[in-house]
Motif scaffolding. Sequence first.
Motif, PDB file in Angstrom:
ATOM      1  N   LEU A  70       0.811  -1.203   0.000  1.00  0.00           N
ATOM      2  CA  LEU A  70       0.000   0.000   0.000  1.00  0.00           C
ATOM      3  C   LEU A  70       0.858   1.273   0.000  1.00  0.00           C
ATOM      4  O   LEU A  70       0.569   2.226  -0.713  1.00  0.00           O
ATOM      5  N   TYR A  71       1.915   1.268   0.806  1.00  0.00           N
ATOM      6  CA  TYR A  71       2.716   2.490   0.972  1.00  0.00           C
ATOM      7  C   TYR A  71       3.309   2.960  -0.341  1.00  0.00           C
ATOM      8  O   TYR A  71       3.315   4.152  -0.647  1.00  0.00           O
ATOM      9  N   PHE A  78       1.016  10.057  -4.619  1.00  0.00           N
ATOM     10  CA  PHE A  78       1.355  11.404  -4.139  1.00  0.00           C
ATOM     11  C   PHE A  78       2.270  12.125  -5.121  1.00  0.00           C
ATOM     12  O   PHE A  78       2.074  13.301  -5.418  1.00  0.00           O
ATOM     13  N   VAL A  79       3.268  11.400  -5.601  1.00  0.00           N
ATOM     14  CA  VAL A  79       4.176  12.021  -6.567  1.00  0.00           C
ATOM     15  C   VAL A  79       3.386  12.445  -7.798  1.00  0.00           C
ATOM     16  O   VAL A  79       3.572  13.543  -8.333  1.00  0.00           O
ATOM     17  N   ALA A  80       2.466  11.575  -8.232  1.00  0.00           N
ATOM     18  CA  ALA A  80       1.680  11.871  -9.430  1.00  0.00           C
ATOM     19  C   ALA A  80       0.898  13.166  -9.250  1.00  0.00           C
ATOM     20  O   ALA A  80       0.968  14.067 -10.080  1.00  0.00           O
ATOM     21  N   LEU A 120       7.782  11.636   2.826  1.00  0.00           N
ATOM     22  CA  LEU A 120       7.517  11.054   4.150  1.00  0.00           C
ATOM     23  C   LEU A 120       7.002   9.623   4.042  1.00  0.00           C
ATOM     24  O   LEU A 120       7.348   8.771   4.863  1.00  0.00           O
ATOM     25  N   VAL A 121       6.175   9.376   3.012  1.00  0.00           N
ATOM     26  CA  VAL A 121       5.615   8.027   2.847  1.00  0.00           C
ATOM     27  C   VAL A 121       6.737   7.008   2.695  1.00  0.00           C
ATOM     28  O   VAL A 121       6.689   5.916   3.264  1.00  0.00           O
ATOM     29  N   ILE A 122       7.753   7.391   1.926  1.00  0.00           N
ATOM     30  CA  ILE A 122       8.883   6.478   1.742  1.00  0.00           C
ATOM     31  C   ILE A 122       9.530   6.172   3.087  1.00  0.00           C
ATOM     32  O   ILE A 122       9.866   5.027   3.394  1.00  0.00           O
ATOM     33  N   ILE A 123       9.674   7.201   3.900  1.00  0.00           N
ATOM     34  CA  ILE A 123      10.292   6.978   5.206  1.00  0.00           C
ATOM     35  C   ILE A 123       9.384   6.131   6.079  1.00  0.00           C
ATOM     36  O   ILE A 123       9.841   5.259   6.818  1.00  0.00           O
ATOM     37  N   MET A 124       8.068   6.351   5.946  1.00  0.00           N
ATOM     38  CA  MET A 124       7.135   5.553   6.746  1.00  0.00           C
ATOM     39  C   MET A 124       7.100   4.102   6.280  1.00  0.00           C
ATOM     40  O   MET A 124       6.649   3.227   7.002  1.00  0.00           O
ATOM     41  N   THR A 408      -1.838   4.955   6.048  1.00  0.00           N
ATOM     42  CA  THR A 408      -2.251   5.577   4.787  1.00  0.00           C
ATOM     43  C   THR A 408      -3.161   6.778   5.055  1.00  0.00           C
ATOM     44  O   THR A 408      -2.959   7.860   4.490  1.00  0.00           O
ATOM     45  N   VAL A 409      -4.125   6.571   5.939  1.00  0.00           N
ATOM     46  CA  VAL A 409      -5.017   7.676   6.306  1.00  0.00           C
ATOM     47  C   VAL A 409      -4.184   8.830   6.861  1.00  0.00           C
ATOM     48  O   VAL A 409      -4.393   9.997   6.527  1.00  0.00           O
ATOM     49  N   LEU A 410      -3.196   8.469   7.676  1.00  0.00           N
ATOM     50  CA  LEU A 410      -2.299   9.477   8.244  1.00  0.00           C
ATOM     51  C   LEU A 410      -1.646  10.309   7.155  1.00  0.00           C
ATOM     52  O   LEU A 410      -1.629  11.546   7.216  1.00  0.00           O
ATOM     53  N   SER A 411      -1.144   9.648   6.115  1.00  0.00           N
ATOM     54  CA  SER A 411      -0.429  10.412   5.102  1.00  0.00           C
ATOM     55  C   SER A 411      -1.390  11.308   4.319  1.00  0.00           C
ATOM     56  O   SER A 411      -1.031  12.435   3.966  1.00  0.00           O
TER      57      SER A 411
END
Lengths: 446, 306
Positions: A70-71, A78-80, A120-124, A408-411
Amino acid sequence: MNDLQEQKETTLSFEKIKKDILRPMQNHKGLELWIAFLITVISVCAWAYYVQLRDGLGVTGMRDYVSWGLYIANFVFFVAVSLVGMLISSILGLLRIDWITPISRIAEIIAVAFVAVAGLVIIMDMGRPDRVVNVLIHGRFQSPILWDITVVTTYLTISLLLLILPMIPDLAICKNELKKASPLLKKLYNILSFGYINTPGQYKHLHKMIRTLMVLIVPVGLAIHTVTSWLFAATLRNGWDTTIFGPYFVAGAFVAGSAGLIVAMYFFRVSYKLKDYITDVQFDNMGKLMVAVCLVYLYFNLNEFLVPGYKMKTGDDVHLTELFAGHWAIMFWSSQLLGNVIPIMLLVTKKFRKPFPIMIISLFILAGAWIKRYVIVIPTLLHPHLPIQNVPQNFVHYYPSAIEISVTVLSFALALLIITVLSKIFPVVPICEIAEQKGIEVKIEA
Amino acid sequence: MKNAIKIIASLFLLFVFTASVVNAQKWQAPVLSKKKQNPYEASTRNISSGKKIYNINCKSCHGDATMGNMLPLQPVAPSDLGSQAFLIQTDGEIYYKVNKGNGAMPTFEKTLSDEDKWMVITYLRSFDQNKKESKKIVEVKNPEVTDVKLLLDINNENKRILANLTGVTAKGDRVALQGIELSVKVKRNFGYLDISGDDAYTNEKGEVNVQFPEDLPGDREGHVNLLVKVTDDAYYGEVIVDRIASLGIPTNPVNPLDERAMWGTRANAPIWIIFSYVGGVICIWGVIFLVLFQLIQLPKLAKNKE
C-alpha cells in the motif's frame, strides 16, 4: 465569456480584490474546525505508526512476495498528484495562458504538500527509518533509489520556491494589511516579503527569477515521475518491464494532478467564497485540459496493455489475465472506465464542465488514479520469476493490515493539513497578478 | 443353532460393510487419470535418475523402496512404494497421487517437473515383478560386509576417474562389491554437476570408470572438487569421498565486481552514470542557489530606486 470579464474589470478594484482574498485568512471558523479534525485524525493514526515503529514491518501485510504494498502505491500516487504544480504554473505559465492565474497558487500548494508527503511516505515504509541517511552515504549511482531521493528533494525545493517567489508581492500586502495576525506570522510575512515594494527594478528582478525556476522545474518535474517509474521499469518483472513506463507515468500524473486541482479549486471557491476569481471559466478550461490529458493517458494505456495482451508472452500472460479477468479485474476495469474513459466522454459536454459536476467527476478520477497505482504495484509482485518455495500460505497473498490502512489515512490527512495550513497563512489566489491581469494598478506601501 | 448362524451371518455382513466403508475412505485416484501412460522408457539411465529424485524428495517419508522402512506417520502412514501391493496401481494413478497429494502427502504439482515425476515412477516400476520391461537393477547378491571403502584413482592424462568399492567379509577378506550405483559429481557454482554417465554400477571388480568431461572449466590451476559416493545410503550408510583433482580446464575467472558496471559497487559505477548524476545535480542545484542568491538581493533593489 468576454463580456463577463469586461464586466468584472469595471466592478473590481484593488481594494476589493485584497479584501476578498484576505478575508478567509483572518476569519474562517470552519477552517479552524477542519484543522482540528485533521489533527485529531493524524494523532489517532500516528499511534498506528508508532506500533509499526515499535514492532517492525511485520505488523503490515507485506511479506516476502509483496514487499512493496500500500505504501508504495500511495507514494506513486502522491508524486503523481504533485506534478500538477509543474503542469499548471510552469508549462501553462510559460505558454502565457492567462486563465490559470487565479489557480496557479493552488496548484503550487498541492505540489508542495503532496511531494513533501510522498517523501515522508517512503520513510514511513521503512522498518528502520533512522537508516534513511544510508541512502545518501552508501547510495549507488546506478540505483534509481538514489536518483529518486535526489529528485524528490529537488522538486520539493523548486516547488517551494515557485510557491513563495510569485507570492512575494502578496506577502508584502499581507504584511501591511493583516494587522491582527499573530506575531509569528507577521515575522514570517516580513521575512518572506523580502522588502518588496513593487519598484520596476524589483518587479523585473523577481520575474526573471520566477521564469528561471519555471523553466528549471520542467525537466525536474519530468524527472521526478520518470524516475519513480524507473523504480519499477528498471527491473525485469512482468508488468513493469516496459519501455514506455516513464511517459506513461507522467501522463497518468497529469490526469491525477489535474483532478486533484479541480477538487481543491471547488472547495476553495465554495469555502473561501472566491466565485469572482475561480470562475466557471477556470473549471471549463480545466475540463478541456482534463479531456486532453486523459486522452493522452488512454493512448498510453492502450499501448501498455493492448500490445503485451496481444502477444501474451510467458509470464506476462498470468499477470495480464489476472488484471483483465482475474483477481484484479474489478479494480483494473473500474480504474480504466470510471477513472478515464467515462470522464472523457462526460467532459466533452459543456454542462459537465460546470464546477459541481466536474468536481464529482474529478473525485472519481482521483479514486481511479489511486486504484491504478495499486494494481501497478501489487499484482506484479505476486508473480515472481523464481517461485518462492515452502512459504506460509499468507505470503502468497497481500491484504493491507489495519496498521497500514491507518498509516495511509495518516499520510492523506497530513497532505490535507499541509494544504489547509498553507492556505490559511498565505493568500490562495494571487492578489497582485489578478490585479495586473485586469489592468488595475498595484500599490504596495513600504 | 439357527441363532448362531444368524449371528455369524450378521457379523459377516457387518464386517463386509465396515470393510467397504474403510475401503471407500482410502485414497482413490479418479478413473480417468488411470489411463495416463508414462512417456519415458525404462532405461537404466531413467531409472537411476528417478532414484536420485526419489532419494531427495520422497525417501524422507516413504523410506527405501521394498524395504518397508517408512516413517510411521498418523493417521495414514506412507506406503512402501516398492511393494507389490502398491505397484498394482497404474502409472497414471501414481502420477495423479504424486501431483495432488493427500493429508500428510505433499503435492508435487509445482515442486517437481513432469519429467522428474515420470522418472520417479519409472524407478518405482523397476521393482514391479509383473512388468515384463522392468529391469532388476540390483541382481547380484553381495556378501555381508563391513568397513566399506571407496577408493579413487584419477588419471590426469586421459581424464578418467576410476572408483573402486570394496568391503570386508565376515571371514576377513576384502572383496569387491558389485552392482552398486555410484554418483560422481563435480562442484560448480550452484551445487553439484552429476557426471556419472549412463551406467555407473560397479562391475565384478567393484569398479566404475567415468570419463571427466573435456570442456569443464576448473579454477586457475584447473582444480575441481570431485565428490564420489554410493548413490544409495541404504546399503552401507553414507560412503563418500571427495578429492581435489586437476581435471578441469584452467580458467582465469574474472570477478564481475572488479569492473565498472551497472551491477558494481558505488566505487565501481560506470563513469558516464557518475557524470550524469553529479552533473545533473550540480547544474540544477547551481541554478537553485543562483536564484536564492538573487533573492537576497531583492530588498536592496527597493532602496536603489528611491
